[in-house]
Design a protein around this motif. Structure first.
Motif, PDB file in Angstrom:
ATOM      1  N   ILE A 154       0.864  -1.166   0.000  1.00  0.00           N
ATOM      2  CA  ILE A 154       0.000   0.000   0.000  1.00  0.00           C
ATOM      3  C   ILE A 154       0.905   1.220   0.000  1.00  0.00           C
ATOM      4  N   HIS A 155       0.370   2.386  -0.392  1.00  0.00           N
ATOM      5  CA  HIS A 155       1.238   3.552  -0.512  1.00  0.00           C
ATOM      6  C   HIS A 155       0.590   4.764   0.138  1.00  0.00           C
ATOM      7  N   TYR A 156       1.464   5.713   0.503  1.00  0.00           N
ATOM      8  CA  TYR A 156       1.067   7.003   1.065  1.00  0.00           C
ATOM      9  C   TYR A 156       1.806   8.091   0.307  1.00  0.00           C
ATOM     10  N   ASP A 157       1.099   9.164  -0.046  1.00  0.00           N
ATOM     11  CA  ASP A 157       1.666  10.262  -0.827  1.00  0.00           C
ATOM     12  C   ASP A 157       1.916  11.466   0.066  1.00  0.00           C
ATOM     13  N   TYR A 158       3.067  12.135  -0.170  1.00  0.00           N
ATOM     14  CA  TYR A 158       3.450  13.326   0.594  1.00  0.00           C
ATOM     15  C   TYR A 158       3.826  14.425  -0.396  1.00  0.00           C
ATOM     16  N   PRO A 159       3.056  15.514  -0.450  1.00  0.00           N
ATOM     17  CA  PRO A 159       3.375  16.607  -1.366  1.00  0.00           C
ATOM     18  C   PRO A 159       4.589  17.383  -0.877  1.00  0.00           C
ATOM     19  N   PHE A 160       5.079  18.265  -1.744  1.00  0.00           N
ATOM     20  CA  PHE A 160       6.234  19.084  -1.376  1.00  0.00           C
ATOM     21  C   PHE A 160       5.903  19.935  -0.149  1.00  0.00           C
ATOM     22  N   GLY A 161       6.861  20.022   0.747  1.00  0.00           N
ATOM     23  CA  GLY A 161       6.653  20.699   2.011  1.00  0.00           C
ATOM     24  C   GLY A 161       6.388  19.751   3.151  1.00  0.00           C
ATOM     25  N   HIS A 162       6.006  18.504   2.810  1.00  0.00           N
ATOM     26  CA  HIS A 162       5.760  17.483   3.818  1.00  0.00           C
ATOM     27  C   HIS A 162       6.826  16.401   3.793  1.00  0.00           C
ATOM     28  N   TYR A 163       7.905  16.628   3.057  1.00  0.00           N
ATOM     29  CA  TYR A 163       8.972  15.629   3.009  1.00  0.00           C
ATOM     30  C   TYR A 163      10.269  16.294   2.571  1.00  0.00           C
ATOM     31  N   CYS A 164      11.350  15.595   2.827  1.00  0.00           N
ATOM     32  CA  CYS A 164      12.644  15.866   2.205  1.00  0.00           C
ATOM     33  C   CYS A 164      13.319  14.530   1.994  1.00  0.00           C
ATOM     34  N   ALA A 165      14.103  14.426   0.941  1.00  0.00           N
ATOM     35  CA  ALA A 165      14.759  13.167   0.592  1.00  0.00           C
ATOM     36  C   ALA A 165      16.233  13.431   0.321  1.00  0.00           C
ATOM     37  N   ASP A 166      17.028  12.391   0.448  1.00  0.00           N
ATOM     38  CA  ASP A 166      18.466  12.522   0.201  1.00  0.00           C
ATOM     39  C   ASP A 166      19.082  11.129   0.212  1.00  0.00           C
ATOM     40  N   LYS A 167      20.342  11.078  -0.205  1.00  0.00           N
ATOM     41  CA  LYS A 167      21.106   9.837  -0.100  1.00  0.00           C
ATOM     42  C   LYS A 167      21.696   9.744   1.301  1.00  0.00           C
ATOM     43  N   THR A 168      21.737   8.526   1.840  1.00  0.00           N
ATOM     44  CA  THR A 168      22.271   8.334   3.193  1.00  0.00           C
ATOM     45  C   THR A 168      23.210   7.142   3.199  1.00  0.00           C
ATOM     46  N   ILE A 169      24.175   7.202   4.097  1.00  0.00           N
ATOM     47  CA  ILE A 169      25.110   6.102   4.328  1.00  0.00           C
ATOM     48  C   ILE A 169      24.889   5.619   5.749  1.00  0.00           C
ATOM     49  N   LEU A 170      24.488   4.370   5.896  1.00  0.00           N
ATOM     50  CA  LEU A 170      24.313   3.763   7.216  1.00  0.00           C
ATOM     51  C   LEU A 170      25.591   3.009   7.555  1.00  0.00           C
ATOM     52  N   THR A 171      26.402   3.606   8.423  1.00  0.00           N
ATOM     53  CA  THR A 171      27.717   3.049   8.710  1.00  0.00           C
ATOM     54  C   THR A 171      27.625   1.715   9.437  1.00  0.00           C
ATOM     55  N   THR A 172      26.638   1.553  10.294  1.00  0.00           N
ATOM     56  CA  THR A 172      26.538   0.301  11.047  1.00  0.00           C
ATOM     57  C   THR A 172      26.232  -0.881  10.135  1.00  0.00           C
ATOM     58  N   ASP A 173      25.430  -0.648   9.096  1.00  0.00           N
ATOM     59  CA  ASP A 173      25.075  -1.713   8.161  1.00  0.00           C
ATOM     60  C   ASP A 173      25.897  -1.669   6.879  1.00  0.00           C
ATOM     61  N   ARG A 174      26.772  -0.641   6.737  1.00  0.00           N
ATOM     62  CA  ARG A 174      27.590  -0.474   5.525  1.00  0.00           C
ATOM     63  C   ARG A 174      26.695  -0.463   4.289  1.00  0.00           C
ATOM     64  N   LEU A 175      25.711   0.410   4.325  1.00  0.00           N
ATOM     65  CA  LEU A 175      24.703   0.452   3.281  1.00  0.00           C
ATOM     66  C   LEU A 175      24.522   1.880   2.801  1.00  0.00           C
ATOM     67  N   VAL A 176      24.406   2.040   1.487  1.00  0.00           N
ATOM     68  CA  VAL A 176      24.101   3.319   0.864  1.00  0.00           C
ATOM     69  C   VAL A 176      22.714   3.198   0.243  1.00  0.00           C
ATOM     70  N   THR A 177      21.803   4.062   0.663  1.00  0.00           N
ATOM     71  CA  THR A 177      20.429   3.946   0.216  1.00  0.00           C
ATOM     72  C   THR A 177      19.783   5.318   0.192  1.00  0.00           C
ATOM     73  N   THR A 178      18.507   5.357  -0.115  1.00  0.00           N
ATOM     74  CA  THR A 178      17.740   6.598  -0.158  1.00  0.00           C
ATOM     75  C   THR A 178      16.992   6.778   1.151  1.00  0.00           C
ATOM     76  N   TYR A 179      16.982   8.013   1.613  1.00  0.00           N
ATOM     77  CA  TYR A 179      16.359   8.350   2.894  1.00  0.00           C
ATOM     78  C   TYR A 179      15.324   9.440   2.660  1.00  0.00           C
ATOM     79  N   ALA A 180      14.287   9.415   3.451  1.00  0.00           N
ATOM     80  CA  ALA A 180      13.267  10.469   3.391  1.00  0.00           C
ATOM     81  C   ALA A 180      12.748  10.738   4.790  1.00  0.00           C
TER      82      ALA A 180
END
Length: 483
Positions: A154-180
């Motif tokens: 299922i999905h939920y929509d967030y218009p501009f002003g209700h979110y921000c997104a960026d790339k993130t590096i999770l050092t504990t899991d050694r993972l590069v992914t998308t964050y919001a």
């Protein structure tokens, strides 16, 4: 004349071209969409901190757009719309709170930015999550096909002003992914919800009562000097292991505080503590069995030295089996489960392979304890005379049998609760408290010797019953203790 013609041509050109320029500029601004970016240009997130790209060796985040179809399904699109990045975290309203979402392979969340600038968050439909687990093997940077999105998510929509997104590096899991970071409405908790009431109100209360029950048993057998024999030390060690398991189990109840705990560590402590408690029960059963089996009970070995021997057996076995379970989880586990929450990334927890190693060892101790119960009971029936030590061990054997039945029942309930059926989980919650209270009664209030010693020590229960009616030896204990 030539200059006049040039002026006329320039004016005509301006009059004819200026409206087109204005229209083109207006159309371009009308089609320009805004995308929220959490960090400044040239920065990405490292855990929770915006860090320059030169310190991370990563490329800058660029939004990947998908086009929304008429039926609501999204599919990757190569053509990007005109967009501009707006820097900053969303400012949530008073009835909203910030929620972190991580688009990752082992999680249950997917992120997509539509061509109109809306952030779409796909999450697993709980009603259909057990039907197919193969969707978790997809690449985190790729959206699933239409059939998977329609049937599993299922999905939920967030218009501009209700979110921000960026790339993130999770050092504990050694993972590069998308964050919001999104703004979600505050959920009003209804206490009439049975599932919430059982898991977040009754279960913690029952855990606290269980910890108190085990703590009373441990304190009584540790404080009273008359109970600090080998059997008493075993009971104290077993209940301390059960207390550690209850504390670790309580940590897993409140998943909203997952940013401060590690569910992998909590699960490991819970299961290893339970394993150690069963090994202590097995040591107690062996001690009772060996005492009735031996012809000479007056051995020149002190209780302290025997306790060291049994401790070596218990903890060495626990460490070996726990190490095997941890190795199996990290090296051989193919489907590692995760626990998700609202303010922390999905955390890995121990899977069925590691649990099976621990639970198989517990099952073997239960079988060995069952053999101790049957052989010792048969030996007692064939004994014609009892000495003082055999008379004492008879009560220890009775206590061992009750502890064996109670802990085995609790273990079966815990095993069934891992199937994640609400009825089985609710039964395990009730049985967990019943086990603790029953162990308190069996070890303390169900033994007249222990209640007699408590009454004499605390001076709160002056029983007028005849001393000869007590279990064994309490009259000498009272004389020696100066009562």
């Amino acid at each position: 004349m030539r200059c006049l013609v040039s002026v006329v041509i320039v004016v005509v050109g301006l009059l004819t071209n200026h409206p087109r320029a204005v229209i083109a500029s207006t159309d371009e601004k009308a089609n320009l969409i805004s995308i929220g970016k959490c960090c400044e240009p040239g920065e990405i997130l490292v855990d929770d901190t915006c860090t320059p790209l030169k310190e991370t060796n990563e490329t800058e985040w660029r939004p990947k757009f998908v086009e929304e179809k008429v039926n609501g399904i999204s599919r990757s699109r190569q053509v990007e719309p005109n967009y501009q990045l707006k820097i900053g975290k969303p400012k949530c309203q008073s009835n909203e709170h910030q929620w972190n979402v991580y688009h990752r392979r082992s999680g249950e969340d997917r992120l997509a930015i539509l061509t109109n600038g809306i952030l779409r968050h796909y999450t697993t439909d709980l009603a259909k999550r057990t039907e197919d687990r193969s969707v978790y093997g997809l690449d985190p940077e790729e959206l699933m096909d239409e059939e998977d999105l329609d049937t599993m998510y299922i999905h939920y929509d967030y218009p501009f002003g209700h979110y921000c997104a960026d790339k993130t590096i999770l050092t504990t899991d050694r993972l590069v992914t998308t964050y919001a970071m999104v703004c979600v409405p505050d959920v009003v908790v209804t206490w009439t919800d049975t599932n919430y009431l059982m898991r977040h109100a009754i279960d913690p209360a029952f855990h606290a009562m269980s910890i108190a029950s085990y703590l009373i048993v441990a304190v009584v057998y540790f404080v009273l000097p008359q109970l600090r024999d080998l059997v008493g030390n075993m009971i104290t060690s077993m209940t301390l292991c059960l207390i550690a398991g209850q504390c670790a189990s309580m940590v897993r109840i409140f998943t909203e505080f997952g940013s401060h705990v590690s569910f992998m560590v909590a699960d490991t402590v819970m299961y290893v503590s339970l394993l150690a408690a069963f090994f202590w029960l097995n040591a107690l059963g062996y001690y009772v069995w060996s005492t009735f089996r031996s012809r000479n009970v007056f051995l020149r070995v002190t209780d302290g030295r025997k306790y060291c021997y049994y401790s070596t057996y218990v903890w060495s076995s626990t460490v070996c089996i726990a190490g095997s379970a941890i190795f199996a989880h990290f090296a051989l586990e193919t489907s590692k489960p995760v626990i998700t929450g609202t303010i922390y990334p999905p955390q890995e927890t121990i899977g069925w392979l590691g649990v099976s190693v621990l639970f198989t060892a517990i099952a073997l101790t239960i079988l060995v304890d069952l053999s101790f119960v049957l052989t010792t009971a048969n030996r007692i029936k064939r004994m014609s005379t009892y000495g003082r030590i055999h008379h004492k061990m008879k009560y220890s054997f009775r206590m061992f049998v009750f502890l064996f039945v109670l802990m085995s029942t609790g273990w079966v309930a815990l095993l069934l609760s891992r199937l994640n059926y609400d009825v089985l989980v609710y039964c395990q919650i009730v049985i967990n408290l019943f086990q603790a209270i029953s162990i308190l009664y069996v070890c303390v209030f169900g033994q007249r010797r222990v209640t007699f010693l408590l009454g004499k020590t605390c001076n709160c229960c002056n029983s007028r019953e005849n001393i000869e009616g007590l279990d064994w030896g309490e009259e000498m204990t009272a004389i020696n203790a100066g009562y």
